[in-house]
Design an enzyme around this catalytic site. Structure first.
Site, PDB file in Angstrom:
ATOM      1  N   TRP A  69       0.836  -1.210   0.000  1.00 14.99           N
ATOM      2  CA  TRP A  69       0.000   0.000   0.000  1.00 14.99           C
ATOM      3  C   TRP A  69       0.865   1.252   0.000  1.00 14.99           C
ATOM      4  O   TRP A  69       0.586   2.220  -0.695  1.00 14.99           O
ATOM      5  CB  TRP A  69      -0.972   0.007   1.181  1.00 14.99           C
ATOM      6  CG  TRP A  69      -1.933  -1.140   1.149  1.00 14.99           C
ATOM      7  CD1 TRP A  69      -2.060  -2.124   2.092  1.00 14.99           C
ATOM      8  CD2 TRP A  69      -2.896  -1.453   0.128  1.00 14.99           C
ATOM      9  NE1 TRP A  69      -3.039  -3.016   1.711  1.00 14.99           N
ATOM     10  CE2 TRP A  69      -3.562  -2.629   0.522  1.00 14.99           C
ATOM     11  CE3 TRP A  69      -3.255  -0.850  -1.087  1.00 14.99           C
ATOM     12  CZ2 TRP A  69      -4.581  -3.225  -0.251  1.00 14.99           C
ATOM     13  CZ3 TRP A  69      -4.263  -1.434  -1.856  1.00 14.99           C
ATOM     14  CH2 TRP A  69      -4.903  -2.600  -1.435  1.00 14.99           C
ATOM     15  N   LYS A  98     -12.173  -1.627   6.825  1.00 11.24           N
ATOM     16  CA  LYS A  98     -11.364  -2.458   7.711  1.00 11.24           C
ATOM     17  C   LYS A  98     -11.836  -2.331   9.161  1.00 11.24           C
ATOM     18  O   LYS A  98     -11.799  -3.276   9.911  1.00 11.24           O
ATOM     19  CB  LYS A  98      -9.881  -2.068   7.637  1.00 11.24           C
ATOM     20  CG  LYS A  98      -9.311  -1.948   6.233  1.00 11.24           C
ATOM     21  CD  LYS A  98      -8.999  -3.290   5.604  1.00 11.24           C
ATOM     22  CE  LYS A  98      -8.808  -3.222   4.102  1.00 11.24           C
ATOM     23  NZ  LYS A  98      -7.723  -2.371   3.633  1.00 11.24           N
ATOM     24  N   ASP A 136      -1.843   6.904   6.048  1.00  8.94           N
ATOM     25  CA  ASP A 136      -2.890   5.965   5.643  1.00  8.94           C
ATOM     26  C   ASP A 136      -3.181   5.121   6.885  1.00  8.94           C
ATOM     27  O   ASP A 136      -2.341   4.332   7.315  1.00  8.94           O
ATOM     28  CB  ASP A 136      -2.351   5.104   4.485  1.00  8.94           C
ATOM     29  CG  ASP A 136      -3.314   3.987   4.086  1.00  8.94           C
ATOM     30  OD1 ASP A 136      -4.361   3.823   4.739  1.00  8.94           O
ATOM     31  OD2 ASP A 136      -3.002   3.278   3.102  1.00  8.94           O
TER      32      ASP A 136
HETATM   33  C1  LIG Z   1      -7.092  -1.988   2.208  1.00 17.58           C
HETATM   34  C2  LIG Z   1      -6.069  -0.949   2.260  1.00 17.58           C
HETATM   35  C3  LIG Z   1      -5.946   0.026   1.248  1.00 17.58           C
HETATM   36  C4  LIG Z   1      -6.827   0.039   0.023  1.00 17.58           C
HETATM   37  O1  LIG Z   1      -8.077   0.481   0.341  1.00 17.58           O
HETATM   38  P1  LIG Z   1      -9.207   0.690  -0.765  1.00 17.58           P
HETATM   39  O2  LIG Z   1     -10.274   1.355   0.019  1.00 17.58           O
HETATM   40  O3  LIG Z   1      -9.575  -0.675  -1.262  1.00 17.58           O
HETATM   41  O4  LIG Z   1      -8.655   1.521  -1.844  1.00 17.58           O
HETATM   42  C5  LIG Z   1      -4.989   1.003   1.402  1.00 17.58           C
HETATM   43  N1  LIG Z   1      -4.181   1.036   2.472  1.00 17.58           N
HETATM   44  C6  LIG Z   1      -4.261   0.107   3.464  1.00 17.58           C
HETATM   45  C7  LIG Z   1      -3.347   0.204   4.636  1.00 17.58           C
HETATM   46  C8  LIG Z   1      -5.204  -0.907   3.378  1.00 17.58           C
HETATM   47  O5  LIG Z   1      -5.302  -1.825   4.360  1.00 17.58           O
END
Ligand SMILES: *Cc1c(COP(=O)(O)O)cnc(C)c1O
Length: 355
Positions: A99, A190, A166
C-alpha cells in the site's frame, strides 16, 4: 455453527451496527422510506453526517482547524489526492509494503519523491527505524498499519515535518495525536463501516498551497466547503459508520479499543510463540495488533492446507494469508470479540495435539 470473522477487509463489524443498518434499510428512522431511497439532502440525513463528523472529532480528539470528510474512491484514491493537494516540490515516503508503494507511485507523478527507507528486502516483515526525513519536504507519508504483512507503527512518530498517514486498517484502535498530521485517511471497510466510504481528516490551513490546478472532485477544498455533500456521498456506508462511531463511544472510546487490541493480540501472539507448529512472520517489536500473520513452522510446512481446513471446519473465516505472502492472517479489528480470538487459539492447540 458460530462463525469467527477474521477477514482482512471488508471485515467484521459490531453485530448491533449490522442490525441497526438492516433496520434502516427497511425503514429509516420511522420515515416509511428505506435509507436506500432517500436523498442525501433529505432533512433526516444531514444530522447523520453532522453527528458522524462530531463523533470522529470527539473520539480522536481532533483539534480545531481540521475537517472530517466522507468521500468515495477508497484509500487508493487518496494515494493520488494526497500529492495532488499537498505535493508542491518534494515529499518523503516510508516504504513499508504494497500500500505504501502504491501511494509512492502516484506521488511520483506530482513531484520529487524521497523513499526514506524500505523493508522490501525482508518482505516488509519489519518497520524501518534508522532514517532521516529531509527537512525541506512538503510532507512525510506513512502507512501506520500494514494490513498484508502484519506490521504496525503503534505510536505517532516524531519528525520535523508534517505527516500524512494511511490509517485504513488501524483507525480508532489507539489514541492518535492528530496535530502531528496534516492529513489522515483510510478506506472504511477495515475498522469502521461497509465498503464504499473513505474517511479523510484534513488540516484546513494546509490546503490551497500548491500552485497546480486541482480537478474539482479531487480537490479537498471542494469537500471541505461542501461538507462532504458536493456530490452524492455514499449514504448507506456513512450511516453504518455513524453506528460504529456510536458503538465505539459507548464501549469507552479509543483508549478502551487500544486496551482490548493489546489484550487480543497478546493472547494470539503468545500462542503462536508457544505452539511448536507455528511461527510469527513480523519482527516482534513491530507486530500489528490488527493483522496477526503467521506460518507453519518449517517442519510442519506440508500441513498448511490441513490446518486451514481444520480451522474452517471449526468456524474460522478469512484466516488465509494474503496471496502475496501466504500462510495465515487473523485480522482482529475493533469489533472482534476476545472469544473469537480464543476460539482460534483453541483450534491451534487442538491441531498441535493431533500431530
Ligand atoms: C485496504 C487498504 C488500502 C486500500 O483500500 P481501498 O479502500 O480498497 O482503496 C490502502 N491502504 C491500506 C493500509 C489498506 O489496508
Amino acid at each position: 455453527m458460530k462463525k469467527h470473522n477474521f477477514n482482512a477487509g471488508p471485515s467484521i463489524l459490531p453485530r448491533e451496527v449490522i442490525e441497526e443498518t438492516a433496520k434502516a434499510v427497511l425503514d429509516f428512522q420511522g420515515s416509511g422510506l428505506s435509507i436506500l431511497e432517500i436523498s442525501h439532502r433529505a432533512k433526516n440525513f444531514q444530522p447523520v453526517v453532522d453527528e458522524a463528523v462530531a463523533l470522529f472529532k470527539e473520539l480522536l480528539n481532533i483539534p480545531e482547524g481540521y475537517s472530517v470528510l466522507f468521500l468515495g474512491g477508497g484509500a487508493s484514491m487518496e494515494f493520488c489526492m494526497v500529492p495532488y493537494n499537498f505535493l508542491e516540490k518534494k515529499a518523503a515516503y516510508l516504504n513499508t509494503g504494497v500500500w505504501a508503494k502504491k501511494a509512492m507511485k502516484e506521488a511520483k507523478a506530482f513531484g520529487e519523491v524521497v523513499e526514506v527507507a524500505s523493508s522490501a528486502e525482508a518482505t516488509y516483515t519489519y518497520i524501518p527505524k534508522d532514517y532521516t526525513v529531509p527537512a525541506d519536504v512538503d510532507y512525510f507519508h506513512i502507512t501506520t498499519n500494514n494490513t498484508i504483512y502484519g506490521t504496525e507503527i503503534k505510536e505517532d512518530l516524531d519528525v520535523n515535518v508534517p505527516m500524512i498517514a494511511d490509517m485504513s486498517s488501524d483507525i480508532f484502535s489507539r489514541p492518535v495525536d492528530v496535530s502531528k498530521y496534516i492529513c489522515i485517511y483510510g478506506g472504511a471497510q477495515k475498522n469502521l463501516a461497509p465498503a464504499g466510504v473513505t474517511f479523510v481528516i484534513v488540516k484546513n490551513e494546509a490546503l490551497g498551497k500548491v500552485s497546480r490546478y486541482i480537478p474539482t472532485m479531487l480537490n479537498y477544498q471542494t469537500h471541505v466547503g461542501g461538507g462532504s455533500m458536493f456530490n452524492t456521498p455514499p449514504v448507506l456506508p456513512i450511516y453504518s459508520a455513524l453506528l460504529t462511531l456510536r458503538w465505539l463511544k459507548a464501549q469507552g472510546g479509543v483508549k478502551e479499543m487500544e486496551r482490548r487490541a493489546i489484550e487480543k493480540a497478546d493472547m494470539l501472539y503468545a500462542e503462536i510463540d508457544r505452539n511448536k507448529m507455528f511461527v510469527g512472520t513480523a519482527a516482534k517489536e513491530d507486530r500489528s495488533r490488527m493483522n496477526i500473520c503467521f506460518v507453519m513452522a518449517p517442519e510442519y510446512k506440508e500441513l498448511e492446507a490441513e490446518f486451514l481446513q481444520f480451522a474452517t471446519e471449526k468456524g474460522m473465516v478469512g484466516i488465509k494469508g494474503h496471496r502475496s505472502v501466504g500462510g495465515f492472517r487473523a485480522s482482529c479489528y475493533n469489533a472482534m470479540p476476545k472469544e473469537s480470538v480464543q476460539a482460534l487459539i483453541d483450534c491451534m492447540k487442538e491441531f498441535e495435539k493431533l500431530h
